[in-house]
Design an enzyme around this catalytic site. Structure first.
Site, PDB file in Angstrom:
ATOM      1  N   ASP A   1       0.834  -1.204   0.000  1.00  0.00           N
ATOM      2  CA  ASP A   1       0.000   0.000   0.000  1.00  0.00           C
ATOM      3  C   ASP A   1       0.867   1.253   0.000  1.00  0.00           C
ATOM      4  O   ASP A   1       0.526   2.261  -0.615  1.00  0.00           O
ATOM      5  CB  ASP A   1      -0.938  -0.002   1.204  1.00  0.00           C
ATOM      6  CG  ASP A   1      -2.167   0.866   1.001  1.00  0.00           C
ATOM      7  OD1 ASP A   1      -2.483   1.183  -0.160  1.00  0.00           O
ATOM      8  OD2 ASP A   1      -2.810   1.234   1.999  1.00  0.00           O
TER       9      ASP A   1
ATOM     10  N   HIS B   1      -7.125  -0.393   9.377  1.00  0.00           N
ATOM     11  CA  HIS B   1      -6.235   0.192   8.365  1.00  0.00           C
ATOM     12  C   HIS B   1      -6.603   1.668   8.197  1.00  0.00           C
ATOM     13  O   HIS B   1      -7.699   1.987   7.733  1.00  0.00           O
ATOM     14  CB  HIS B   1      -6.424  -0.576   7.050  1.00  0.00           C
ATOM     15  CG  HIS B   1      -5.605  -0.072   5.902  1.00  0.00           C
ATOM     16  ND1 HIS B   1      -4.417  -0.665   5.521  1.00  0.00           N
ATOM     17  CD2 HIS B   1      -5.806   0.949   5.030  1.00  0.00           C
ATOM     18  CE1 HIS B   1      -3.919  -0.029   4.468  1.00  0.00           C
ATOM     19  NE2 HIS B   1      -4.743   0.957   4.149  1.00  0.00           N
TER      20      HIS B   1
ATOM     21  N   HIS C   1      -5.555   5.753   7.019  1.00  0.00           N
ATOM     22  CA  HIS C   1      -4.744   6.731   6.285  1.00  0.00           C
ATOM     23  C   HIS C   1      -4.825   8.076   6.997  1.00  0.00           C
ATOM     24  O   HIS C   1      -5.850   8.421   7.580  1.00  0.00           O
ATOM     25  CB  HIS C   1      -5.247   6.862   4.838  1.00  0.00           C
ATOM     26  CG  HIS C   1      -4.786   5.739   3.961  1.00  0.00           C
ATOM     27  ND1 HIS C   1      -3.816   5.889   2.999  1.00  0.00           N
ATOM     28  CD2 HIS C   1      -5.158   4.442   3.916  1.00  0.00           C
ATOM     29  CE1 HIS C   1      -3.609   4.729   2.387  1.00  0.00           C
ATOM     30  NE2 HIS C   1      -4.416   3.822   2.919  1.00  0.00           N
TER      31      HIS C   1
ATOM     32  N   CYS D   1      -3.502   7.536  -2.039  1.00  0.00           N
ATOM     33  CA  CYS D   1      -4.626   6.810  -2.623  1.00  0.00           C
ATOM     34  C   CYS D   1      -4.961   7.521  -3.919  1.00  0.00           C
ATOM     35  O   CYS D   1      -5.093   8.746  -3.931  1.00  0.00           O
ATOM     36  CB  CYS D   1      -5.832   6.827  -1.683  1.00  0.00           C
ATOM     37  SG  CYS D   1      -7.327   6.160  -2.445  1.00  0.00           S
TER      38      CYS D   1
ATOM     39  N   ASN E   1      -0.426   6.247   4.692  1.00  0.00           N
ATOM     40  CA  ASN E   1      -0.881   5.395   5.792  1.00  0.00           C
ATOM     41  C   ASN E   1      -0.334   5.929   7.107  1.00  0.00           C
ATOM     42  O   ASN E   1       0.643   6.685   7.145  1.00  0.00           O
ATOM     43  CB  ASN E   1      -0.340   3.968   5.602  1.00  0.00           C
ATOM     44  CG  ASN E   1      -1.003   3.227   4.461  1.00  0.00           C
ATOM     45  OD1 ASN E   1      -2.062   2.634   4.624  1.00  0.00           O
ATOM     46  ND2 ASN E   1      -0.379   3.262   3.298  1.00  0.00           N
TER      47      ASN E   1
HETATM   48 MG    MG Z   1      -4.713   1.753   2.083  1.00  0.00          MG
END
Ligand code: MG
Length: 300
Positions: free
Chosen positions: A14, A205, A207, A238, A247
């Site tokens: 990611d 998860h 950001h 993203c 992140n």
């Molecule tokens: Mg992500």
């Protein structure tokens, strides 16, 4: 009772996937090796997606083939569809993360299938994985808000949690893909998930698009979530959240939790060194803060 949290390192997947600066396979493998040395035991390392759409992941099979062999470390490969799962399995992945989405618009844009179509594929994938000895987790992306549909109803997220658990995944992650979540929402969504999927491990998860990621991670931990994703140096944008910070930085999570007496198993100075390695490899100043300020008290 031991106070501990498992940090899943996502920088190699990611973190890197939206970086315009392409790292070589060797640089990615060095990132993984340094992460292992820092004490990270579970990490996303590759995504089996269309390399035309995500050029940074074009060498996914080569990365999988070159990973440091360590029985204590679990490497995760990502899949968005059945073909992606098959490629991950062919690469030797022992754990696959399958990506769902909490809105039809995001599901179509990210995966080319509607929300419930992805659940059907997940059900196929878990059956194939069971036969192949691969464990499968599911991530529900845009669980905290969608760049196309706006607010996502909590009942939509919770319905997906239940469906993913029914499909046989061992773990369900709720992902704030574009970084819009706040702690009250974290408590609400994870509380509902715990009630409706009591046997699934939950994972968070976040950001840091709007500077709420660390607060959200703490809220998740305090309501019982024991697995949290981080990305060393805080990299990871993203494509649907332009200009977004990445992140939540792993080393910032390590600092916060360890100073609270919650064990992460991660060595902060080595995590900071690895974050600096990432910044140097990408040739940019990365968003993480603890890597700039250092830990406290300093170890000299
Ligand atoms: Mg992500």
């Amino acid at each position: 009772m031991v106070n501990a949290v498992e940090l899943v390192e996502v920088s190699a997947r990611d973190g890197l996937q939206n970086e315009p600066e392409l790292l070589s396979t060797e640089q990615k493998l060095e990132l993984v090796a340094r992460s292992v040395t820092a004490g990270l035991k579970r990490m996303e390392v590759a995504s089996f997606v269309n390399p035309k759409k995500v050029p940074q992941m074009a060498d996914a099979a080569e990365v999988m083939a070159g990973l440091p062999k360590d029985d204590d470390v679990t490497y995760i490969a990502l899949a968005l569809n059945r073909r992606g799962f098959e490629r991950a399995a062919e690469s030797g992945a022992k754990e696959v993360n399958f990506v769902l989405a909490a809105s039809d618009a995001f599901a179509m844009r990210n995966s080319g299938a509607p929300m419930l179509g992805l659940v059907d594929t997940l059900t196929e994938v878990t059956a194939l994985a069971g036969a192949a000895g691969i464990r499968v987790s599911a991530t529900i992306s845009v669980a905290f808000g969608c760049p196309f549909e706006g607010e996502v109803p909590a009942r939509t997220v919770n319905d997906l949690v239940r469906r993913a658990a029914d499909a046989g995944v061992f773990e369900v992650a709720l992902a704030d893909t574009i970084g819009v979540g706040v702690p009250s929402q974290v408590r609400d969504l994870f509380g509902k998930a715990q009630a409706s999927a009591p046997n699934a491990q939950l994972r968070a998860h976040f950001h840091n698009t709007r500077n709420t990621a660390l607060a959200n991670a703490l809220a998740a931990y305090e309501c019982g979530v024991k697995v949290i994703d981080g990305s060393l140096a805080g990299i990871g944008g993203c494509p649907f959240a332009p200009g977004a910070a990445g992140n939540v930085p792993t080393e910032d999570l390590v600092y916060l939790f360890e100073r609270m007496g919650v064990s992460t198993g991660v060595d902060l100075p080595r995590a900071i060194d690895t974050a600096k390695f990432i910044g140097a490899a990408l040739g940019k100043v990365t968003p993480g803060m603890v890597s700039k300020a250092g830990g406290f008290p300093s170890r000299g």
